[in-house]
Write a protein that holds these residues in place. Sequence first.
Motif, PDB file in Angstrom:
ATOM      1  N   PRO A  76       0.795  -1.225   0.000  1.00  0.00           N
ATOM      2  CA  PRO A  76       0.000   0.000   0.000  1.00  0.00           C
ATOM      3  C   PRO A  76       0.832   1.282   0.000  1.00  0.00           C
ATOM      4  N   ALA A  77       1.929   1.306   0.735  1.00  0.00           N
ATOM      5  CA  ALA A  77       2.758   2.520   0.780  1.00  0.00           C
ATOM      6  C   ALA A  77       3.358   2.818  -0.593  1.00  0.00           C
ATOM      7  N   GLY A  78       3.809   1.784  -1.288  1.00  0.00           N
ATOM      8  CA  GLY A  78       4.361   1.971  -2.623  1.00  0.00           C
ATOM      9  C   GLY A  78       3.304   2.411  -3.619  1.00  0.00           C
ATOM     10  N   ALA A  79       2.107   1.844  -3.481  1.00  0.00           N
ATOM     11  CA  ALA A  79       1.006   2.219  -4.376  1.00  0.00           C
ATOM     12  C   ALA A  79       0.610   3.679  -4.145  1.00  0.00           C
ATOM     13  N   ARG A  80       0.528   4.091  -2.888  1.00  0.00           N
ATOM     14  CA  ARG A  80       0.177   5.481  -2.575  1.00  0.00           C
ATOM     15  C   ARG A  80       1.236   6.430  -3.140  1.00  0.00           C
ATOM     16  N   GLN A  81       2.496   6.080  -2.978  1.00  0.00           N
ATOM     17  CA  GLN A  81       3.564   6.925  -3.499  1.00  0.00           C
ATOM     18  C   GLN A  81       3.510   6.988  -5.019  1.00  0.00           C
ATOM     19  N   GLY A  82       3.163   5.890  -5.664  1.00  0.00           N
ATOM     20  CA  GLY A  82       3.013   5.882  -7.115  1.00  0.00           C
ATOM     21  C   GLY A  82       1.915   6.826  -7.574  1.00  0.00           C
ATOM     22  N   ILE A  83       0.813   6.855  -6.841  1.00  0.00           N
ATOM     23  CA  ILE A  83      -0.290   7.766  -7.168  1.00  0.00           C
ATOM     24  C   ILE A  83       0.164   9.209  -7.012  1.00  0.00           C
ATOM     25  N   LEU A  84       0.875   9.500  -5.937  1.00  0.00           N
ATOM     26  CA  LEU A  84       1.371  10.865  -5.718  1.00  0.00           C
ATOM     27  C   LEU A  84       2.376  11.272  -6.792  1.00  0.00           C
ATOM     28  N   ASN A  85       3.221  10.328  -7.197  1.00  0.00           N
ATOM     29  CA  ASN A  85       4.190  10.617  -8.260  1.00  0.00           C
ATOM     30  C   ASN A  85       3.489  10.904  -9.584  1.00  0.00           C
ATOM     31  N   LEU A 135     -11.827  10.297  -8.142  1.00  0.00           N
ATOM     32  CA  LEU A 135     -12.482   9.017  -8.436  1.00  0.00           C
ATOM     33  C   LEU A 135     -11.866   7.850  -7.670  1.00  0.00           C
ATOM     34  N   ILE A 136     -10.713   8.062  -7.072  1.00  0.00           N
ATOM     35  CA  ILE A 136     -10.087   7.014  -6.261  1.00  0.00           C
ATOM     36  C   ILE A 136     -10.915   6.889  -4.983  1.00  0.00           C
ATOM     37  N   SER A 137     -11.533   5.736  -4.789  1.00  0.00           N
ATOM     38  CA  SER A 137     -12.509   5.590  -3.709  1.00  0.00           C
ATOM     39  C   SER A 137     -11.894   5.286  -2.340  1.00  0.00           C
ATOM     40  N   ASP A 138     -10.734   4.688  -2.305  1.00  0.00           N
ATOM     41  CA  ASP A 138     -10.108   4.346  -1.030  1.00  0.00           C
ATOM     42  C   ASP A 138      -9.473   5.600  -0.417  1.00  0.00           C
ATOM     43  N   PRO A 139      -9.896   6.005   0.776  1.00  0.00           N
ATOM     44  CA  PRO A 139      -9.360   7.229   1.393  1.00  0.00           C
ATOM     45  C   PRO A 139      -7.847   7.195   1.601  1.00  0.00           C
ATOM     46  N   TYR A 140      -7.277   5.998   1.802  1.00  0.00           N
ATOM     47  CA  TYR A 140      -5.829   5.905   1.988  1.00  0.00           C
ATOM     48  C   TYR A 140      -5.084   6.310   0.716  1.00  0.00           C
ATOM     49  N   PHE A 141      -5.608   5.950  -0.419  1.00  0.00           N
ATOM     50  CA  PHE A 141      -4.928   6.211  -1.686  1.00  0.00           C
ATOM     51  C   PHE A 141      -5.298   7.552  -2.306  1.00  0.00           C
ATOM     52  N   GLN A 142      -6.459   8.097  -1.973  1.00  0.00           N
ATOM     53  CA  GLN A 142      -6.905   9.356  -2.580  1.00  0.00           C
ATOM     54  C   GLN A 142      -6.069  10.522  -2.039  1.00  0.00           C
ATOM     55  N   PRO A 143      -5.418  11.273  -2.918  1.00  0.00           N
ATOM     56  CA  PRO A 143      -4.567  12.385  -2.476  1.00  0.00           C
ATOM     57  C   PRO A 143      -5.400  13.652  -2.181  1.00  0.00           C
ATOM     58  N   THR A 144      -6.110  13.640  -1.056  1.00  0.00           N
ATOM     59  CA  THR A 144      -7.068  14.714  -0.759  1.00  0.00           C
ATOM     60  C   THR A 144      -6.412  16.084  -0.621  1.00  0.00           C
ATOM     61  N   LYS A 145      -5.239  16.148  -0.003  1.00  0.00           N
ATOM     62  CA  LYS A 145      -4.558  17.447   0.143  1.00  0.00           C
ATOM     63  C   LYS A 145      -4.204  18.033  -1.226  1.00  0.00           C
ATOM     64  N   GLN A 146      -3.719  17.181  -2.108  1.00  0.00           N
ATOM     65  CA  GLN A 146      -3.334  17.641  -3.438  1.00  0.00           C
ATOM     66  C   GLN A 146      -4.563  18.024  -4.262  1.00  0.00           C
TER      67      GLN A 146
END
Length: 101
Positions: free
Chosen positions: A31-40, A64-75
């Motif tokens: 999950p951490a790598g996936a989140r970082q990939g989304i941010l990148n 559209l990313i439904s999982d709150p962990y992965f959705q970059p809300t601040k950005q």
Amino acid sequence: PYGSYASVEAAKAGLTAAASASSTRSQRTGPAGARQGILNLLALLQARYTSTEEKRQLAMLFSLISDPYFQPTKQITALLGEAENATVSRIELEEGEDKGG
């Protein structure tokens, strides 16, 4: 791919390189790598798409990313603020009732 770049400059260098190179660091997984990939990916797209309408479209896309962990809300919030050129123009303070003892 795009998620493995640490910055926009690294992505540009990678895309213009004559030959591909492999990373000496181990690839982030989970999950951490996936989140970082989304941010990148978002950072790369933000560098490319800079008009007001493009910023709105990016915000809609990543919302559209439904999982709150992965959705970059601040950005997403920052993109919408930039698109609307949001500023604080006035602050009003109102007196409230004193509910103390």
